[in-house]
Design an enzyme around this catalytic site. Sequence first.
Site, PDB file in Angstrom:
ATOM      1  N   HIS A   9       0.788  -1.320  -0.019  1.00  0.00           N
ATOM      2  CA  HIS A   9      -0.034  -0.034  -0.162  1.00  0.00           C
ATOM      3  C   HIS A   9       0.758   1.515   0.000  1.00  0.00           C
ATOM      4  O   HIS A   9       1.739   1.375   0.814  1.00  0.00           O
ATOM      5  CB  HIS A   9      -0.982   0.101   1.138  1.00  0.00           C
ATOM      6  CG  HIS A   9      -2.022  -1.161   0.845  1.00  0.00           C
ATOM      7  ND1 HIS A   9      -3.399  -0.733   1.751  1.00  0.00           N
ATOM      8  CD2 HIS A   9      -2.416  -1.927   0.193  1.00  0.00           C
ATOM      9  CE1 HIS A   9      -4.114  -1.315   1.233  1.00  0.00           C
ATOM     10  NE2 HIS A   9      -3.635  -2.260   0.383  1.00  0.00           N
TER      11      HIS A   9
ATOM     12  N   TYR B  66      -9.268   6.295   6.896  1.00  0.00           N
ATOM     13  CA  TYR B  66      -9.139   6.807   8.501  1.00  0.00           C
ATOM     14  C   TYR B  66     -10.190   7.714   8.303  1.00  0.00           C
ATOM     15  O   TYR B  66     -10.066   8.937   7.738  1.00  0.00           O
ATOM     16  CB  TYR B  66      -7.956   7.083   8.765  1.00  0.00           C
ATOM     17  CG  TYR B  66      -6.898   5.979   9.098  1.00  0.00           C
ATOM     18  CD1 TYR B  66      -6.037   5.333   7.993  1.00  0.00           C
ATOM     19  CD2 TYR B  66      -6.769   5.516  10.365  1.00  0.00           C
ATOM     20  CE1 TYR B  66      -5.236   4.381   8.412  1.00  0.00           C
ATOM     21  CE2 TYR B  66      -5.780   4.573  10.554  1.00  0.00           C
ATOM     22  CZ  TYR B  66      -4.977   3.928   9.677  1.00  0.00           C
ATOM     23  OH  TYR B  66      -4.082   2.923   9.755  1.00  0.00           O
TER      24      TYR B  66
ATOM     25  N   PRO C 237      -4.429   1.594  18.643  1.00  0.00           N
ATOM     26  CA  PRO C 237      -4.094   0.970  17.441  1.00  0.00           C
ATOM     27  C   PRO C 237      -4.194   2.016  16.307  1.00  0.00           C
ATOM     28  O   PRO C 237      -3.916   1.584  15.120  1.00  0.00           O
ATOM     29  CB  PRO C 237      -5.117  -0.054  17.169  1.00  0.00           C
ATOM     30  CG  PRO C 237      -6.459   0.210  18.212  1.00  0.00           C
ATOM     31  CD  PRO C 237      -5.604   0.794  19.355  1.00  0.00           C
TER      32      PRO C 237
ATOM     33  N   LYS D  97       0.983   0.804  15.058  1.00  0.00           N
ATOM     34  CA  LYS D  97       2.198   0.565  15.426  1.00  0.00           C
ATOM     35  C   LYS D  97       2.576  -0.797  16.390  1.00  0.00           C
ATOM     36  O   LYS D  97       3.470  -1.158  16.264  1.00  0.00           O
ATOM     37  CB  LYS D  97       2.550   1.910  16.069  1.00  0.00           C
ATOM     38  CG  LYS D  97       2.816   3.166  15.386  1.00  0.00           C
ATOM     39  CD  LYS D  97       4.230   2.746  14.436  1.00  0.00           C
ATOM     40  CE  LYS D  97       3.902   3.864  13.255  1.00  0.00           C
ATOM     41  NZ  LYS D  97       4.361   3.269  12.143  1.00  0.00           N
TER      42      LYS D  97
ATOM     43  N   TYR E  13       3.953   6.841   9.864  1.00  0.00           N
ATOM     44  CA  TYR E  13       3.424   5.768   9.237  1.00  0.00           C
ATOM     45  C   TYR E  13       4.145   4.508   8.818  1.00  0.00           C
ATOM     46  O   TYR E  13       3.808   3.421   9.159  1.00  0.00           O
ATOM     47  CB  TYR E  13       2.094   6.262   8.454  1.00  0.00           C
ATOM     48  CG  TYR E  13       0.958   5.457   8.342  1.00  0.00           C
ATOM     49  CD1 TYR E  13      -0.271   5.407   9.194  1.00  0.00           C
ATOM     50  CD2 TYR E  13       0.993   4.338   7.447  1.00  0.00           C
ATOM     51  CE1 TYR E  13      -1.099   4.238   9.190  1.00  0.00           C
ATOM     52  CE2 TYR E  13       0.026   3.153   7.391  1.00  0.00           C
ATOM     53  CZ  TYR E  13      -1.124   3.418   8.154  1.00  0.00           C
ATOM     54  OH  TYR E  13      -2.045   2.315   7.952  1.00  0.00           O
TER      55      TYR E  13
HETATM   56  P1  FAD Z   1       1.048 -10.871  22.080  1.00  0.00           P
HETATM   57  O1  FAD Z   1       0.558 -10.699  20.760  1.00  0.00           O
HETATM   58  O2  FAD Z   1       0.078 -10.126  22.942  1.00  0.00           O
HETATM   59  O3  FAD Z   1       1.496 -12.145  22.177  1.00  0.00           O
HETATM   60  C1  FAD Z   1       1.738 -12.635  23.698  1.00  0.00           C
HETATM   61  C2  FAD Z   1       1.792 -13.871  23.730  1.00  0.00           C
HETATM   62  O4  FAD Z   1       1.959 -14.494  24.995  1.00  0.00           O
HETATM   63  C3  FAD Z   1       0.170 -14.522  23.578  1.00  0.00           C
HETATM   64  O5  FAD Z   1       0.180 -15.460  22.397  1.00  0.00           O
HETATM   65  C4  FAD Z   1      -0.194 -14.898  24.893  1.00  0.00           C
HETATM   66  O6  FAD Z   1      -1.260 -15.944  24.864  1.00  0.00           O
HETATM   67  C5  FAD Z   1       1.077 -15.282  25.589  1.00  0.00           C
HETATM   68  N1  FAD Z   1       0.985 -15.409  27.048  1.00  0.00           N
HETATM   69  C6  FAD Z   1       0.342 -14.466  27.961  1.00  0.00           C
HETATM   70  N2  FAD Z   1       0.781 -14.757  29.160  1.00  0.00           N
HETATM   71  C7  FAD Z   1       1.378 -15.893  29.193  1.00  0.00           C
HETATM   72  C8  FAD Z   1       1.992 -16.836  30.170  1.00  0.00           C
HETATM   73  N3  FAD Z   1       1.547 -16.518  31.466  1.00  0.00           N
HETATM   74  N4  FAD Z   1       2.465 -17.865  29.946  1.00  0.00           N
HETATM   75  C9  FAD Z   1       2.820 -18.262  28.400  1.00  0.00           C
HETATM   76  N5  FAD Z   1       2.350 -17.343  27.302  1.00  0.00           N
HETATM   77  C10 FAD Z   1       1.552 -16.454  27.918  1.00  0.00           C
HETATM   78  N6  FAD Z   1      -2.176  -3.533  16.959  1.00  0.00           N
HETATM   79  C11 FAD Z   1      -2.429  -2.815  15.654  1.00  0.00           C
HETATM   80  O7  FAD Z   1      -1.264  -2.395  15.030  1.00  0.00           O
HETATM   81  N7  FAD Z   1      -3.607  -2.920  14.925  1.00  0.00           N
HETATM   82  C12 FAD Z   1      -4.732  -3.582  15.416  1.00  0.00           C
HETATM   83  O8  FAD Z   1      -5.859  -3.527  14.959  1.00  0.00           O
HETATM   84  C13 FAD Z   1      -4.645  -4.110  16.684  1.00  0.00           C
HETATM   85  N8  FAD Z   1      -5.677  -4.796  17.274  1.00  0.00           N
HETATM   86  C14 FAD Z   1      -5.439  -5.503  18.621  1.00  0.00           C
HETATM   87  C15 FAD Z   1      -6.488  -5.986  19.074  1.00  0.00           C
HETATM   88  C16 FAD Z   1      -6.242  -6.628  20.514  1.00  0.00           C
HETATM   89  C17 FAD Z   1      -7.369  -7.411  21.093  1.00  0.00           C
HETATM   90  C18 FAD Z   1      -4.954  -6.544  20.972  1.00  0.00           C
HETATM   91  C19 FAD Z   1      -4.868  -7.283  22.316  1.00  0.00           C
HETATM   92  C20 FAD Z   1      -3.960  -6.001  20.573  1.00  0.00           C
HETATM   93  C21 FAD Z   1      -4.161  -5.429  19.268  1.00  0.00           C
HETATM   94  N9  FAD Z   1      -2.882  -4.838  18.468  1.00  0.00           N
HETATM   95  C22 FAD Z   1      -3.292  -3.977  17.336  1.00  0.00           C
HETATM   96  C23 FAD Z   1      -1.874  -4.642  18.998  1.00  0.00           C
HETATM   97  C24 FAD Z   1      -0.971  -5.913  18.353  1.00  0.00           C
HETATM   98  O9  FAD Z   1      -1.651  -6.708  18.038  1.00  0.00           O
HETATM   99  C25 FAD Z   1       0.170  -6.250  19.410  1.00  0.00           C
HETATM  100  O10 FAD Z   1       0.737  -4.851  19.601  1.00  0.00           O
HETATM  101  C26 FAD Z   1       1.039  -7.270  18.998  1.00  0.00           C
HETATM  102  O11 FAD Z   1       0.309  -8.355  19.280  1.00  0.00           O
HETATM  103  C27 FAD Z   1       2.204  -7.418  19.882  1.00  0.00           C
HETATM  104  O12 FAD Z   1       2.784  -8.555  19.936  1.00  0.00           O
HETATM  105  P2  FAD Z   1       3.520  -9.383  21.189  1.00  0.00           P
HETATM  106  O13 FAD Z   1       4.013 -10.498  20.614  1.00  0.00           O
HETATM  107  O14 FAD Z   1       4.226  -8.499  21.988  1.00  0.00           O
HETATM  108  O15 FAD Z   1       2.176  -9.723  22.064  1.00  0.00           O
HETATM  109  C1  DHB Z   2      -5.193  -2.256  10.740  1.00  0.00           C
HETATM  110  C2  DHB Z   2      -5.354  -2.044  12.007  1.00  0.00           C
HETATM  111  C3  DHB Z   2      -4.942  -0.700  12.476  1.00  0.00           C
HETATM  112  O1  DHB Z   2      -4.881  -0.608  13.779  1.00  0.00           O
HETATM  113  C4  DHB Z   2      -4.901   0.204  11.589  1.00  0.00           C
HETATM  114  O2  DHB Z   2      -4.231   1.438  12.079  1.00  0.00           O
HETATM  115  C5  DHB Z   2      -4.575  -0.219  10.250  1.00  0.00           C
HETATM  116  C6  DHB Z   2      -4.935  -1.359  10.161  1.00  0.00           C
HETATM  117  C7  DHB Z   2      -5.921  -3.710  10.567  1.00  0.00           C
HETATM  118  O3  DHB Z   2      -6.219  -4.456  11.044  1.00  0.00           O
HETATM  119  O4  DHB Z   2      -5.995  -4.016   9.209  1.00  0.00           O
END
Ligand code: FAD
Ligand code: DHB
Length: 391
Positions: free
Chosen positions: A72, A201, A293, A297, A385
Amino acid sequence: RRTRVGIIGAGPAGLLLGHLLHRQGIDTVVLEARTRDYVERRQRAGILEQGTIDVLRECGAGARMDQEGLRHDGIELRFDRQGHRIDFPSLTGGRSVMVYAQTEVVKDLIALRLEAGAPLLFEAEALAVEDFHSTAPRVRYRHEDAEHVLECDVVVACDGFHGIGRRSLPADALRVFEREYPFSWLGILADVPPSCDELIYAHHERGFALHSMRSPKVSRLYLQVDRDETVDAWSDDRIWDELATRFAVDDDWALRWGPITDKGITPMRSFVAEPLRHGRLFLAGDAAHIVPPTGAKGLNLAVADVTVLASALVDWFAHGNETALDSYSDTALRRVWRAEHFSYLMTTMLHRDPREDAFGHRLQLSQLRYTVSSTAAATSLAENYVGLPLI
Ligand code: FAD
Ligand code: DHB
């Protein structure tokens, strides 16, 4: 059980860290509380920055992304019933982003790890990290109805915001910065081709809306809803009606409707816990920081953290050089705070804040008009971005 690097969490941060270290011959064990199916289906982020794309490609995890990801080159800011495009390459020296879902990144990294035969335990819940100020930190975890101990040289908590890594630290070891927002996002996945080629957006007096996508046949859309809202209050018809209202423009653009296959509500929060190192325990990704979100980022920050950390751990394990490990926290936090600020700015520019008055609304519109009419302002949005280069 013993390993060099004990990694808690098989989200993007834990899986990528495991992969980067495995490629350098460093022994790791990844513990994940949930099932493989659960982590591969959990709907979250969708936008990969240029730096994230480069990291995944360079470490051999980018093959399917390059086949199926959608490049994109811009986004649309929609307000006052009109769309305005921000072009990324022309404003950032050729950089752009990719739509490739977090679920797919996670699937690709899990497949690589299992193929390599590296240990990844599902339904293995970490209970506590102990002795991280010694040279032999340990993770206590539960797996197959029994408690076990993982003895490590280093523990990395990649266990997300609700994980136990951060919570194993005494409260006075962390400085926490936090902001909550008085709204949430209702996110849906729908079996309908996107109604646009690029993300929209939308700022609207009824609240923010975002049109994203997962593939040429699957749309991903978000609606700002009240903070205490539940999905039960949102029938499919109500969701599509509200989306159509918020995306409405004066020309003949129309929103395509289709069957909704997933619905979820995410609260909005900004959060940073400093520092990211405590002896032999390191925090990375959502375990250490959360962004709302709106700036897309969260996932990209998680990738940036573990990229910096993996290279610092290799310096230490392979060459006995601890300099990069000592500066991991400062290095990663500089990027984290840039993303915190950008995410805050995008969030406050685009959402309706029930605490704000008409003055606040006028300021938002002024900032939106400035962003789409000044090259300087558009450049600032675009370079944040697509993501600043990895250090
Ligand atoms: P996570 O992906 O949260 O991974 C952590 C992992 O640790 C999980 O698999 C969990 O099950 C595991 N875990 C937790 N506790 C334990 C334990 N005690 N023992 C073993 N394992 C454990 N970002 C965007 O940019 N756009 C979005 O639309 C967006 N939507 C989101 C929606 C939700 C509901 C959430 C929570 C986050 C969202 N985010 C979004 C943020 C983005 O998804 C996260 O920043 C990203 O997942 C971070 O990755 P991570 O590996 O740090 O954490
Ligand atoms: C998506 C999520 C976001 O938070 C964003 O800023 C753009 C795209 C997505 O899930 O596609």
